[in-house]
Design a protein around this motif. Structure first.
Motif, PDB file in Angstrom:
ATOM      1  N   MET A   1     -12.050  -8.371  50.658  1.00  0.00           N
ATOM      2  CA  MET A   1     -10.978  -7.438  50.972  1.00  0.00           C
ATOM      3  C   MET A   1      -9.680  -7.903  50.324  1.00  0.00           C
ATOM      4  O   MET A   1      -9.554  -9.051  49.890  1.00  0.00           O
ATOM      5  CB  MET A   1     -10.793  -7.331  52.496  1.00  0.00           C
ATOM      6  CG  MET A   1     -10.434  -8.659  53.166  1.00  0.00           C
ATOM      7  SD  MET A   1     -10.395  -8.569  54.974  1.00  0.00           S
ATOM      8  CE  MET A   1      -9.171  -7.304  55.235  1.00  0.00           C
ATOM      9  N   ARG A   2      -8.725  -6.989  50.252  1.00  0.00           N
ATOM     10  CA  ARG A   2      -7.379  -7.350  49.799  1.00  0.00           C
ATOM     11  C   ARG A   2      -6.517  -7.544  51.030  1.00  0.00           C
ATOM     12  O   ARG A   2      -6.414  -6.665  51.886  1.00  0.00           O
ATOM     13  CB  ARG A   2      -6.799  -6.277  48.885  1.00  0.00           C
ATOM     14  CG  ARG A   2      -5.485  -6.723  48.255  1.00  0.00           C
ATOM     15  CD  ARG A   2      -5.179  -5.989  46.978  1.00  0.00           C
ATOM     16  NE  ARG A   2      -3.993  -6.547  46.336  1.00  0.00           N
ATOM     17  CZ  ARG A   2      -4.010  -7.590  45.520  1.00  0.00           C
ATOM     18  NH1 ARG A   2      -5.152  -8.185  45.227  1.00  0.00           N
ATOM     19  NH2 ARG A   2      -2.888  -8.031  44.962  1.00  0.00           N
ATOM     20  N   SER A   3      -5.930  -8.719  51.131  1.00  0.00           N
ATOM     21  CA  SER A   3      -5.184  -9.073  52.341  1.00  0.00           C
ATOM     22  C   SER A   3      -3.931  -9.845  51.973  1.00  0.00           C
ATOM     23  O   SER A   3      -4.002 -10.847  51.245  1.00  0.00           O
ATOM     24  CB  SER A   3      -6.072  -9.913  53.270  1.00  0.00           C
ATOM     25  OG  SER A   3      -5.382 -10.306  54.429  1.00  0.00           O
TER      26      SER A   3
ATOM     27  N   GLN B   1      -6.695 -10.957  46.841  1.00  0.00           N
ATOM     28  CA  GLN B   1      -8.092 -10.604  47.032  1.00  0.00           C
ATOM     29  C   GLN B   1      -8.790 -11.804  47.660  1.00  0.00           C
ATOM     30  O   GLN B   1      -8.811 -12.902  47.076  1.00  0.00           O
ATOM     31  CB  GLN B   1      -8.751 -10.246  45.697  1.00  0.00           C
ATOM     32  CG  GLN B   1     -10.066  -9.506  45.828  1.00  0.00           C
ATOM     33  CD  GLN B   1      -9.884  -8.100  46.426  1.00  0.00           C
ATOM     34  OE1 GLN B   1      -8.853  -7.464  46.203  1.00  0.00           O
ATOM     35  NE2 GLN B   1     -10.859  -7.657  47.193  1.00  0.00           N
TER      36      GLN B   1
ATOM     37  N   GLU C   1     -16.442 -10.596  54.436  1.00  0.00           N
ATOM     38  CA  GLU C   1     -16.112  -9.321  53.798  1.00  0.00           C
ATOM     39  C   GLU C   1     -15.089  -9.546  52.702  1.00  0.00           C
ATOM     40  O   GLU C   1     -14.064 -10.223  52.914  1.00  0.00           O
ATOM     41  CB  GLU C   1     -15.564  -8.348  54.833  1.00  0.00           C
ATOM     42  CG  GLU C   1     -15.126  -7.002  54.272  1.00  0.00           C
ATOM     43  CD  GLU C   1     -14.456  -6.123  55.315  1.00  0.00           C
ATOM     44  OE1 GLU C   1     -14.130  -4.966  54.976  1.00  0.00           O
ATOM     45  OE2 GLU C   1     -14.246  -6.601  56.452  1.00  0.00           O
TER      46      GLU C   1
END
Length: 311
Positions: free
Chosen positions: A295-297, A301, A293
């Motif tokens: 996602m920004r974490s 990014q 997936e």
């Protein structure tokens, strides 16, 4: 290699030789010079040995070593015996007088080293010995102490938190929220530990920590409930200088073996696509990529991935 780095190494060498008294005319207040004492130590621990082998081990010029040995023989400290398979060679060892002379020399050196360490705190001693181990492992990897996988000791979980924060910030740009997550994982490990179902391992070479991994009972992210038959691998970490030694594979295999012994049916883990070395270890162990997936974490990014190993 930069000129500045070479100058730094030379400066450290000058500091350390002065600090441990290598510039003194004799060692530990004895009658022996440092080279003589080193020869006596080798013969006390690795004899019988030929002069040629001794020269190679100590990296001493054969002529210089010959003069050292002649002086020690003249003082009655050395004895010889025939080589068991080559009658032309003679093997060296300490004589009875040599053993008597070496004993107080060894005790004096031990006492001086203990006195050097005595003013330091336990963390400082661990840091010092760990740094020495790292120097040896970098310069002479074949001579370094073996790497063991051991349970965590006091201070190890704090080390896991600190190193995850520092390494992932430097290598992947993750922010402080990642370090906070690691702290929560470690706290949960302590608060909810079931030793028959969960474990943590530290990869260590002597006093130096090289890496870590945890295996815990997997929980549903939404409800927090345990997932029956499922374990989760967490917090796999390797120091940069320990990579390529097979330590990461050993840590992951340790989790697999523990999970099988605990009758888990599967092991899951979450990682990121950019962690290519870790992903290669997981794939080699038999993990399969189940889903991913974007996602920004933790300020970046990323592509988050879930992997699974069927046991």
């Amino acid at each position: 290699m930069s000129t500045e780095q070479a100058l730094d190494v030379r400066a450290f060498n000058r500091f350390y030789t002065r600090r441990i008294g290598m510039l003194a005319p004799t060692l530990s207040g004895s009658e022996f010079t440092l080279p003589e004492a080193r020869v006596l130590w080798e013969l006390a621990h690795h004899a019988p040995v030929s002069a040629a082998a001794l020269s190679k081990t100590l990296q001493l010029d054969a002529g210089y070593l010959s003069r050292l040995l002649r002086g020690l023989k003249g003082r009655g400290l050395l004895a010889e015996q025939a080589h068991p398979s080559d009658g032309r060679q003679r093997l060296l060892k300490l004589s009875t007088a040599g053993k008597r002379a070496f004993a107080p020399l060894d005790r004096g050196s031990q006492a001086e080293t203990e006195a050097l360490l005595a003013p330091l705190s336990t963390p400082q001693r661990q840091a010092l010995v760990g740094a020495m181990s790292r120097i040896q492992s970098v310069l002479e990897p074949d001579a370094a102490a073996p790497v063991e996988l051991r349970p965590p000791q006091p201070g190890d979980l704090g080390w896991i938190i600190q190193r995850h924060g520092a390494v992932y910030a430097a290598e992947y740009g993750l922010d402080a929220r990642f370090e906070a997550l690691v702290a929560r994982i470690c706290a949960d490990f302590v608060d909810h530990l079931k030793p028959e179902r969960e474990a943590c391992w530290i990869a260590a070479r002597g006093a130096e920590r090289l890496g870590s991994v945890m295996l815990v009972q997997a929980r549903d992210e939404a409800s927090g409930r345990l997932r029956p038959g499922t374990a989760q691998l967490r917090l796999l970490l390797l120091e940069a200088h320990a990579r390529g030694l097979g330590v990461g594979k050993r840590l992951v295999r340790q989790c697999s073996d523990f999970a099988r012994a605990a009758s888990y049916k599967r092991v899951v883990l979450w990682t990121q696509q950019g962690l290519t070395a870790a992903r290669a270890i997981y794939a080699a162990e038999g993990y399969r990529l189940m889903d991913s997936e974007n996602m920004r974490s933790f300020g970046q990014q990323v592509v988050s991935e879930r992997w699974e190993l069927t046991l």
